[in-house]
Design a protein around this motif. Structure first.
Motif, PDB file in Angstrom:
ATOM      1  N   ASP A 115       0.856  -1.194   0.000  1.00  0.00           N
ATOM      2  CA  ASP A 115       0.000   0.000   0.000  1.00  0.00           C
ATOM      3  C   ASP A 115       0.891   1.244   0.000  1.00  0.00           C
ATOM      4  N   GLU A 130       0.419   4.455  -0.545  1.00  0.00           N
ATOM      5  CA  GLU A 130      -0.050   5.665   0.137  1.00  0.00           C
ATOM      6  C   GLU A 130       0.076   5.534   1.647  1.00  0.00           C
ATOM      7  N   ILE A 187       3.842   5.958   2.541  1.00  0.00           N
ATOM      8  CA  ILE A 187       4.336   7.327   2.310  1.00  0.00           C
ATOM      9  C   ILE A 187       3.710   8.301   3.291  1.00  0.00           C
ATOM     10  N   ARG A 188       2.400   8.200   3.468  1.00  0.00           N
ATOM     11  CA  ARG A 188       1.723   9.109   4.389  1.00  0.00           C
ATOM     12  C   ARG A 188       2.259   8.924   5.804  1.00  0.00           C
ATOM     13  N   VAL A 214       4.621   4.445  -7.859  1.00  0.00           N
ATOM     14  CA  VAL A 214       4.730   5.084  -6.543  1.00  0.00           C
ATOM     15  C   VAL A 214       4.907   6.591  -6.666  1.00  0.00           C
ATOM     16  N   ASP A 251       3.604   9.047  -8.505  1.00  0.00           N
ATOM     17  CA  ASP A 251       2.410   9.891  -8.502  1.00  0.00           C
ATOM     18  C   ASP A 251       1.786   9.960  -7.117  1.00  0.00           C
ATOM     19  N   THR A 252       1.746   8.827  -6.448  1.00  0.00           N
ATOM     20  CA  THR A 252       1.181   8.798  -5.092  1.00  0.00           C
ATOM     21  C   THR A 252       2.000   9.666  -4.147  1.00  0.00           C
ATOM     22  N   ALA A 253       3.310   9.548  -4.226  1.00  0.00           N
ATOM     23  CA  ALA A 253       4.183  10.310  -3.329  1.00  0.00           C
ATOM     24  C   ALA A 253       4.047  11.810  -3.561  1.00  0.00           C
ATOM     25  N   ARG A 290       1.531  13.442  -4.790  1.00  0.00           N
ATOM     26  CA  ARG A 290       0.206  13.886  -4.330  1.00  0.00           C
ATOM     27  C   ARG A 290       0.170  14.023  -2.806  1.00  0.00           C
ATOM     28  N   VAL A 291       0.726  13.048  -2.097  1.00  0.00           N
ATOM     29  CA  VAL A 291       0.728  13.099  -0.627  1.00  0.00           C
ATOM     30  C   VAL A 291       1.617  14.237  -0.129  1.00  0.00           C
ATOM     31  N   GLU A 334      -0.111  17.523  -0.448  1.00  0.00           N
ATOM     32  CA  GLU A 334      -1.162  17.677   0.568  1.00  0.00           C
ATOM     33  C   GLU A 334      -0.574  17.997   1.936  1.00  0.00           C
TER      34      GLU A 334
END
Length: 362
Positions: free
Chosen positions: A233, A235, A238-239, A286, A288-290, A292-293, A296
């Protein structure tokens, strides 16, 4: 005003490269790095940096011949490598071997392109020879029918690399040939400014690259990808790291205030090989997810992937040991270092900055 580390101080004029950190641009001799990585080989990019223009077919063939003709290590250098402690760091081994090379030929002032070509050709062989020693395996001798990057991978593994792996590593090495007045390049130019020979300038650069604040291997990115592959997972991983205040390795750059153009160019090349290697696929998914997080949780920081992010994925894909990461970076940066030394020699002034005394008088 004191500028610690000479930050922001212009110390030289150069024709070799230009970094536009605000707009995320990098140019070799006026050529956009994205076009260089897309359309040219390692040898063509090296020729551009050394000679100031792209080669025609006969000039390219001549450079390839010279690189191939300088790959063999002198016997006395091999003897020295066998005498070095097994636990000696590989960067120190490269520095020692290059220094020893300087005792064999006339590397006096002024430096020449022929000397630059020879040193560049030797470094991959030094790395592969030492690796074979440490692994207690028979050294895989260089092949004259393979170009520079392909031969490097062949010497390391004993196998001709797949097209995807070759293209990925060659693109990485083109993108890291040169990057302005970084610490190791400055070190090389300072040494050369004393009219010391090319070997001394390059050993200065290698010693500087060895430091973890400059040439440190992208191990953190490998660890990140390993953890994401294990957990499944991206996100959540990374989150969690960002919320705990951990640095997300492979994202952000001291010079580039937006996208690192080298990371963009490397990703564009890797897009041609989606589905070929699981680690390259994972890195691209990974990213794009990183981003984006990070946008945010760290708004306004403009944290994007840097070249180390995709470099780590490439090293993982080709099963390159972590101890070879910085040496491989060094094998590519040899071209930029030697180009700067040649440029320094053409209009030389010895570097002699001032310092401000802050002690007391007795």
């Amino acid at each position: 005003m004191i500028q610690k580390g000479l930050k922001g101080i212009v110390a030289a004029e150069t024709f070799i490269s230009h970094i536009d950190g605000e707009n995320g641009k990098l140019f070799y001799r006026g050529y956009d790095i994205k076009e260089m990585a897309k359309n040219f080989s390692f040898e063509e990019a090296a020729y551009l940096l050394w000679f100031g223009h792209l080669p025609n077919p006969s000039q390219l063939a001549a450079l390839k011949k010279d690189l191939k003709g300088n790959r063999e290590l002198p016997d006395y250098v091999k003897g020295i490598l066998h005498q070095l402690p097994r636990d000696m760091e590989l960067m120190s081994v490269i520095r020692t071997a290059i220094s020893a090379e300087g005792g064999n030929l006339d590397y006096g002032w002024k430096p020449s392109v022929a000397q630059a070509i020879r040193l560049t050709a030797l470094v991959p062989t030094i790395i592969a020879y030492r690796k074979s020693q440490l692994d207690r395996k028979v050294f895989v001798s260089p092949r004259d029918d393979l170009d520079h990057v392909e031969n490097y991978l062949y010497m390391l593994s004993g196998k001709v690399p797949t097209p995807a792996h070759l293209e990925a590593l060659e693109t990485y090495m083109i993108l890291t040939l040169e990057h302005g007045m970084n610490a190791s390049t400055f070190s090389a130019r300072v040494t050369a400014s004393t009219e010391s020979e090319l070997v001394s300038a390059i050993t200065s650069a290698i010693g500087t690259m060895k430091g973890p604040l400059h040439g440190g291997a992208p191990l953190g990115v490998i660890e990140l990808l390993d953890e994401i592959a294990l957990v499944g997972d991206p996100e959540m991983v990374i989150r969690g790291k960002v919320l705990r205040g951990e640095k997300l390795m492979g994202f952000g750059h001291r010079v580039y205030k937006t996208h690192d153009p080298r990371a963009i160019a490397l990703k564009a090349k890797l897009m041609d090989h989606i589905g070929v290697d699981e680690w390259l696929d994972l890195a691209m998914s990974v990213e794009d997810t990183a981003i984006r997080v990070l946008a945010e949780l760290k708004p306004g920081r403009s944290l994007y992937t840097n070249v180390e992010y995709y470099a780590a994925a490439i090293m993982k894909a080709i099963n390159m040991d972590a101890e070879l990461f910085t040496p491989t970076f060094t094998a590519s940066r040899m071209v930029g270092w030697t180009a700067h030394v040649l440029e320094q020699a053409e209009n030389n002034t010895i570097y002699r900055p001032q310092s401000k005394y802050i002690g007391t008088f007795k």
